[in-house]
Design a protein around this motif. Structure first.
Motif, PDB file in Angstrom:
ATOM      1  N   ILE A 127      82.820  58.566  12.830  1.00 13.43           N
ATOM      2  CA  ILE A 127      84.128  58.009  12.492  1.00 13.43           C
ATOM      3  C   ILE A 127      85.191  59.067  12.762  1.00 13.43           C
ATOM      4  CG2 ILE A 127      85.555  57.018  10.666  1.00 13.43           C
ATOM      5  CD1 ILE A 127      83.039  56.033   9.308  1.00 13.43           C
ATOM      6  N   ALA A 128      86.155  58.711  13.608  1.00 15.89           N
ATOM      7  CA  ALA A 128      87.250  59.632  13.975  1.00 15.89           C
ATOM      8  C   ALA A 128      86.723  60.963  14.492  1.00 15.89           C
ATOM      9  CB  ALA A 128      88.172  59.839  12.776  1.00 15.89           C
ATOM     10  N   GLY A 129      85.633  60.902  15.263  1.00 13.57           N
ATOM     11  CA  GLY A 129      85.078  62.111  15.863  1.00 13.57           C
ATOM     12  C   GLY A 129      84.226  62.935  14.931  1.00 13.57           C
ATOM     13  N   LYS A 130      84.093  62.509  13.675  1.00 10.79           N
ATOM     14  CA  LYS A 130      83.307  63.258  12.700  1.00 10.79           C
ATOM     15  C   LYS A 130      81.983  62.532  12.444  1.00 10.79           C
ATOM     16  CE  LYS A 130      87.395  65.055  10.279  1.00 10.79           C
ATOM     17  NZ  LYS A 130      88.106  65.118   8.972  1.00 10.79           N
ATOM     18  N   PRO A 131      80.854  63.159  12.765  1.00  9.33           N
ATOM     19  CA  PRO A 131      79.559  62.505  12.556  1.00  9.33           C
ATOM     20  C   PRO A 131      79.197  62.428  11.088  1.00  9.33           C
ATOM     21  CG  PRO A 131      79.243  64.754  13.319  1.00  9.33           C
ATOM     22  CD  PRO A 131      80.717  64.485  13.379  1.00  9.33           C
ATOM     23  N   GLY A 132      78.656  61.285  10.677  1.00  8.39           N
ATOM     24  CA  GLY A 132      78.185  61.123   9.319  1.00  8.39           C
ATOM     25  C   GLY A 132      76.669  61.034   9.323  1.00  8.39           C
ATOM     26  N   PHE A 133      76.088  60.296   8.391  1.00  7.76           N
ATOM     27  CA  PHE A 133      74.655  60.068   8.404  1.00  7.76           C
ATOM     28  C   PHE A 133      74.307  59.223   9.631  1.00  7.76           C
ATOM     29  CE2 PHE A 133      75.440  61.281   4.044  1.00  7.76           C
ATOM     30  CZ  PHE A 133      74.332  62.062   3.742  1.00  7.76           C
ATOM     31  N   PRO A 134      73.058  59.279  10.109  1.00  9.38           N
ATOM     32  CA  PRO A 134      72.700  58.641  11.377  1.00  9.38           C
ATOM     33  C   PRO A 134      73.089  57.171  11.501  1.00  9.38           C
ATOM     34  CG  PRO A 134      70.914  60.031  10.612  1.00  9.38           C
ATOM     35  CD  PRO A 134      71.925  60.010   9.514  1.00  9.38           C
ATOM     36  N   GLY A 135      72.918  56.401  10.456  1.00 12.01           N
ATOM     37  CA  GLY A 135      73.270  54.989  10.542  1.00 12.01           C
ATOM     38  C   GLY A 135      72.280  54.210  11.389  1.00 12.01           C
ATOM     39  N   ILE A 136      72.746  53.132  12.007  1.00 13.75           N
ATOM     40  CA  ILE A 136      71.887  52.237  12.776  1.00 13.75           C
ATOM     41  C   ILE A 136      72.261  52.299  14.253  1.00 13.75           C
ATOM     42  CG2 ILE A 136      71.213  49.822  13.124  1.00 13.75           C
ATOM     43  CD1 ILE A 136      71.836  49.357  10.156  1.00 13.75           C
TER      44      ILE A 136
END
Length: 374
Positions: A127-136
């Protein structure tokens, strides 16, 4: 992706052409939603930083904590409009009162349930170039990949008898309930996706992957006005009752809320206690599902996302707003009505009509993998 299933043209206008309504100086639902989410996130993080349970805070401690946080939030530039006039000052007062009442509701809930918030505002995907948890991540037939991103408002966990239960909570500014029919047609993907991601990434989120789903809930952000008879019966907390879908497992019910008296009803969840003292799910609530059914929901939801992405990349586009059996329709609050000029009186214009089916029939179709529900 829900907007694609609501109306393909609406998705194209919003995410393809990136059309936007003209900005008006003032406050809008998006701003108030952001304020509510931000305030509740900061409040729960502040309680966690103190190192005490929310249920154990005194009323004075809770009020002083949220008052300080609201002062900090309202002082930020994006909320400067709330100090621009007497009317805006009043709106700021009302918004602050709503947030304060929400913290009261959260504390009251914590005194009745063993589900505890462990994470808030959990971003997954990029989100907005910032990686979070891997997700789907889902493969597409053209060799590409659908990378699903989003933010989970809250993750709650309860532990008992060697079991770990996990639930996700989504804050909503309006009254919202879960519909299996809407999930079948791709109109209720968000809550299922949040639970799916939380269960998939449970080890990274809460330290163990040995978890069972407790459900996925909506919590309405509000400062409700009670009728006189409701006030006399102390029904305020019931206005914040969690809606959504729940695991149908008797061993979980006591973790959700073990406070109802015999022949009484929970103020937090659709649970009742019979004369023998046994907690049961309310017969009027049809959104209690087994482990297997929740797994079917997760898998079907992934197929719906995959199917939408496949159709989007092929350039498929139709003017097909949905119309539900209860009269709910995509056009009711669509900002692009003036652009599409949809008119049901025209032969070439028609609704994408949802067909009502029994819960058993819907789950049967989901198990068979019918992701092309039209």
């Amino acid at each position: 992706l829900e907007s694609f299933y609501e109306c393909e043209y609406r998705f194209f206008a919003g995410f393809g052409l990136r059309l936007q309504e003209r900005e008006v100086y003032g406050i809008d639902p998006m701003m108030t939603g952001s304020l509510f989410h931000d305030a509740l996130d900061r409040f729960l993080k502040a309680v966690n930083a103190i190192g005490t349970d929310l249920a154990d805070l005194s009323t004075q401690e809770r009020e002083e904590l949220i008052e300080g946080l609201l002062k900090e939030i309202f002082g930020e530039p994006q909320y400067g409009v709330l100090a621009s006039s007497a009317r805006m000052n009043y709106l700021r007062h009302r918004l602050g009162k709503t947030v304060s009442k929400m913290t009261w509701a959260l504390q009251q809930q914590q005194q009745k349930t063993r589900l505890r918030p462990v994470k808030t505002e959990v971003a997954f995907g990029e989100i907005a170039g910032k990686p979070g948890f891997p997700g789907i991540n889902l493969p597409l037939s053209n060799g590409g990949t659908l990378k699903v991103r989003g933010k989970i408002d809250r993750i709650d966990v309860a532990q008992a008898d060697g079991k770990t239960w996990l639930a996700v909570v989504d804050y909503k500014s309006g009254d919202k309930s879960f519909s299996l029919l809407e999930a079948y047609y791709g109109l209720a993907m968000q809550l299922i996706t949040y639970l799916d991601v939380a269960l998939q990434d449970a080890e990274a989120l809460i330290g163990t992957d040995e978890v069972r789903p407790a459900g996925a809930y909506y919590m309405c952000i509000q400062d409700p006005v009670l009728k006189p008879e409701e006030a006399l019966q102390n029904q305020l907390l019931s206005k914040y009752r969690m809606k959504g879908f729940y695991l149908k497992d008797g061993s979980l019910f006591a973790e959700m809320d073990d406070t109802p008296e015999p022949k009484g009803t929970s103020q937090l969840f659709p649970l009742t206690r019979d004369v023998k003292g046994v907690l049961k799910n309310s017969a009027q609530t049809k959104t209690f599902y087994t482990d297997e059914e929740i797994q079917v929901l997760r898998q079907f939801n992934r197929k719906k996302m995959q199917n939408a992405a496949e159709r989007i990349v092929t350039g498929e586009l139709a003017l097909n707003p949905f119309l539900a059996p209860n009269g709910k329709r995509a056009c009711s609050f669509c900002p692009f009505r003036s652009a599409c000029s949809f008119d049901v009186m025209l032969k070439e214009n028609d609704y994408h009509r949802l067909v009502n089916q029994s819960q058993e029939a819907l789950f049967t179709d989901m198990k068979e993998g019918d992701s092309n529900a039209e």
